[in-house]
Design a protein around this motif. Structure first.
Motif, PDB file in Angstrom:
ATOM      1  N   ILE A 187       0.879  -1.167   0.000  1.00  0.00           N
ATOM      2  CA  ILE A 187       0.000   0.000   0.000  1.00  0.00           C
ATOM      3  C   ILE A 187       0.918   1.218   0.000  1.00  0.00           C
ATOM      4  O   ILE A 187       1.732   1.371   0.907  1.00  0.00           O
ATOM      5  CB  ILE A 187      -0.906   0.036   1.240  1.00  0.00           C
ATOM      6  CG1 ILE A 187      -1.863  -1.153   1.256  1.00  0.00           C
ATOM      7  CG2 ILE A 187      -1.671   1.361   1.298  1.00  0.00           C
ATOM      8  CD1 ILE A 187      -2.642  -1.283   2.553  1.00  0.00           C
ATOM      9  N   ASN A 194       0.431   4.904   0.399  1.00  0.00           N
ATOM     10  CA  ASN A 194      -0.600   5.839   0.827  1.00  0.00           C
ATOM     11  C   ASN A 194      -0.012   7.235   0.989  1.00  0.00           C
ATOM     12  O   ASN A 194       0.996   7.416   1.671  1.00  0.00           O
ATOM     13  CB  ASN A 194      -1.188   5.387   2.165  1.00  0.00           C
ATOM     14  CG  ASN A 194      -2.321   6.294   2.590  1.00  0.00           C
ATOM     15  OD1 ASN A 194      -3.392   6.269   2.003  1.00  0.00           O
ATOM     16  ND2 ASN A 194      -2.088   7.109   3.606  1.00  0.00           N
ATOM     17  N   ILE A 206      -1.312   9.510  -7.274  1.00  0.00           N
ATOM     18  CA  ILE A 206      -2.243   8.392  -7.438  1.00  0.00           C
ATOM     19  C   ILE A 206      -2.553   8.168  -8.918  1.00  0.00           C
ATOM     20  O   ILE A 206      -2.490   7.050  -9.410  1.00  0.00           O
ATOM     21  CB  ILE A 206      -3.540   8.631  -6.630  1.00  0.00           C
ATOM     22  CG1 ILE A 206      -3.241   8.625  -5.126  1.00  0.00           C
ATOM     23  CG2 ILE A 206      -4.595   7.584  -6.972  1.00  0.00           C
ATOM     24  CD1 ILE A 206      -4.397   9.091  -4.256  1.00  0.00           C
ATOM     25  N   ALA A 216      -1.615   4.561  -4.342  1.00  0.00           N
ATOM     26  CA  ALA A 216      -2.935   3.981  -4.581  1.00  0.00           C
ATOM     27  C   ALA A 216      -4.021   4.568  -3.696  1.00  0.00           C
ATOM     28  O   ALA A 216      -5.191   4.331  -3.937  1.00  0.00           O
ATOM     29  CB  ALA A 216      -2.879   2.457  -4.384  1.00  0.00           C
ATOM     30  N   SER A 217      -3.657   5.298  -2.656  1.00  0.00           N
ATOM     31  CA  SER A 217      -4.661   5.830  -1.752  1.00  0.00           C
ATOM     32  C   SER A 217      -4.090   7.038  -1.028  1.00  0.00           C
ATOM     33  O   SER A 217      -2.920   7.378  -1.178  1.00  0.00           O
ATOM     34  CB  SER A 217      -5.097   4.758  -0.743  1.00  0.00           C
ATOM     35  OG  SER A 217      -3.998   4.317   0.019  1.00  0.00           O
ATOM     36  N   CYS A 218      -4.933   7.669  -0.202  1.00  0.00           N
ATOM     37  CA  CYS A 218      -4.502   8.862   0.519  1.00  0.00           C
ATOM     38  C   CYS A 218      -5.227   8.951   1.856  1.00  0.00           C
ATOM     39  O   CYS A 218      -6.237   8.289   2.071  1.00  0.00           O
ATOM     40  CB  CYS A 218      -4.746  10.112  -0.306  1.00  0.00           C
ATOM     41  SG  CYS A 218      -6.447  10.331  -0.865  1.00  0.00           S
ATOM     42  N   HIS A 266     -11.144   7.623  -5.492  1.00  0.00           N
ATOM     43  CA  HIS A 266      -9.913   7.179  -4.841  1.00  0.00           C
ATOM     44  C   HIS A 266     -10.202   6.697  -3.424  1.00  0.00           C
ATOM     45  O   HIS A 266     -11.085   7.207  -2.744  1.00  0.00           O
ATOM     46  CB  HIS A 266      -8.882   8.312  -4.784  1.00  0.00           C
ATOM     47  CG  HIS A 266      -8.424   8.756  -6.126  1.00  0.00           C
ATOM     48  ND1 HIS A 266      -8.043   7.882  -7.113  1.00  0.00           N
ATOM     49  CD2 HIS A 266      -8.283   9.997  -6.660  1.00  0.00           C
ATOM     50  CE1 HIS A 266      -7.690   8.554  -8.190  1.00  0.00           C
ATOM     51  NE2 HIS A 266      -7.839   9.842  -7.945  1.00  0.00           N
ATOM     52  N   ALA A 267      -9.433   5.711  -2.994  1.00  0.00           N
ATOM     53  CA  ALA A 267      -9.571   5.204  -1.629  1.00  0.00           C
ATOM     54  C   ALA A 267      -8.943   6.207  -0.666  1.00  0.00           C
ATOM     55  O   ALA A 267      -7.824   6.664  -0.868  1.00  0.00           O
ATOM     56  CB  ALA A 267      -8.880   3.850  -1.491  1.00  0.00           C
ATOM     57  N   GLU A 313       3.092  -1.366   4.144  1.00  0.00           N
ATOM     58  CA  GLU A 313       2.468  -0.058   3.924  1.00  0.00           C
ATOM     59  C   GLU A 313       3.522   1.022   4.032  1.00  0.00           C
ATOM     60  O   GLU A 313       4.333   1.040   4.953  1.00  0.00           O
ATOM     61  CB  GLU A 313       1.363   0.215   4.949  1.00  0.00           C
ATOM     62  CG  GLU A 313       0.696   1.556   4.725  1.00  0.00           C
ATOM     63  CD  GLU A 313      -0.415   1.868   5.718  1.00  0.00           C
ATOM     64  OE1 GLU A 313      -1.051   2.919   5.555  1.00  0.00           O
ATOM     65  OE2 GLU A 313      -0.641   1.079   6.644  1.00  0.00           O
ATOM     66  N   ASP A 372      -4.967  -0.554  -2.717  1.00  0.00           N
ATOM     67  CA  ASP A 372      -5.449   0.510  -1.850  1.00  0.00           C
ATOM     68  C   ASP A 372      -6.259  -0.115  -0.719  1.00  0.00           C
ATOM     69  O   ASP A 372      -6.337  -1.334  -0.602  1.00  0.00           O
ATOM     70  CB  ASP A 372      -6.236   1.574  -2.634  1.00  0.00           C
ATOM     71  CG  ASP A 372      -7.503   1.038  -3.283  1.00  0.00           C
ATOM     72  OD1 ASP A 372      -8.129   0.105  -2.738  1.00  0.00           O
ATOM     73  OD2 ASP A 372      -7.892   1.559  -4.340  1.00  0.00           O
ATOM     74  N   TYR A 373      -6.869   0.712   0.103  1.00  0.00           N
ATOM     75  CA  TYR A 373      -7.566   0.210   1.291  1.00  0.00           C
ATOM     76  C   TYR A 373      -8.873  -0.495   1.003  1.00  0.00           C
ATOM     77  O   TYR A 373      -9.378  -1.211   1.850  1.00  0.00           O
ATOM     78  CB  TYR A 373      -7.796   1.345   2.286  1.00  0.00           C
ATOM     79  CG  TYR A 373      -6.512   1.857   2.859  1.00  0.00           C
ATOM     80  CD1 TYR A 373      -5.818   1.120   3.804  1.00  0.00           C
ATOM     81  CD2 TYR A 373      -5.963   3.043   2.425  1.00  0.00           C
ATOM     82  CE1 TYR A 373      -4.614   1.564   4.303  1.00  0.00           C
ATOM     83  CE2 TYR A 373      -4.764   3.502   2.922  1.00  0.00           C
ATOM     84  CZ  TYR A 373      -4.102   2.754   3.860  1.00  0.00           C
ATOM     85  OH  TYR A 373      -2.909   3.194   4.356  1.00  0.00           O
TER      86      TYR A 373
END
Length: 195
Positions: A29, A31, A49, A55-57, A78-79, A131, A178-179
């Protein structure tokens, strides 16, 4: 039965396996933290992203540019996460997937030769779920004045959006998620891994 005759302990199942990946899979991940801090951070997070390897924030709702961040997120899908450490252990105790390997915060890395450090970390990424919390920003003159960590953020952004980062992921067969995948597993979705 003495201790020499005991059955060997079953190795723990990795979170990657709980998510439907093979045991040897290296799942990551990436993030982007601090979405909402400043418009230059928001733009860099979205770029990282959409054009990079993130992949996520994580959204910082009390920050001054949170409304700008929400406008950028609108309709993008987006996740986004809000994460607290105590929740991790509680989920692990329930047999649910959480990070298997040490957590990486990009502020703990030296800015000098950061791209080389990230490249080494990707090549050495262990099997299971890892992560990384990264902190991209465009590093504009305005952010220099309000953020002493602007160089950490700029070097994160440069690596995350580089062709070299994308090539390393491909060459090393690292799966970036992502999450949402974890959330599906936590909520009892029939299949955590997308098909």
């Amino acid at each position: 039965m003495n201790s020499h005759d005991a059955e060997p302990a079953t190795p723990p199942v990795s979170s990657g396996e709980l998510l439907g990946f093979p045991p040897e899979a290296r799942v990551l991940i990436v993030n982007c933290d601090d979405l909402g801090m400043h418009e230059a951070v928001n733009v860099a997070v979205i770029d990282s992203i959409e054009q990079g390897i993130a992949a996520s924030c994580s959204l910082m709702t009390p920050c001054p540019a949170a409304h700008h961040a929400l406008r950028l997120l609108d309709d993008r899908g987006h996740a986004v996460r809000v994460w607290l450490q105590p929740g991790r252990q509680r989920m692990r105790d329930q047999g649910l997937p959480v990070v298997d390997n040490p957590f990486l915060d990009s502020f703990s890395l030296a800015v000098q030769d950061k791209a080389l450090t990230y490249s080494r970390l990707l090549r050495d990424l262990p099997a299971g779920l890892s992560e990384w919390a990264v902190h991209p920003s465009l590093g504009t003159q305005e952010t220099h004045a309000i953020d002493s960590g602007w160089l950490v953020r700029r070097t994160d952004y440069e690596f995350l959006t580089s062709a070299a980062a994308r090539e390393l992921l491909r060459d090393q067969e690292i799966i970036v998620i992502d999450y949402r995948l974890i959330q599906r597993a936590w909520t009892g979705g029939t299949s955590a891994r997308p098909h």
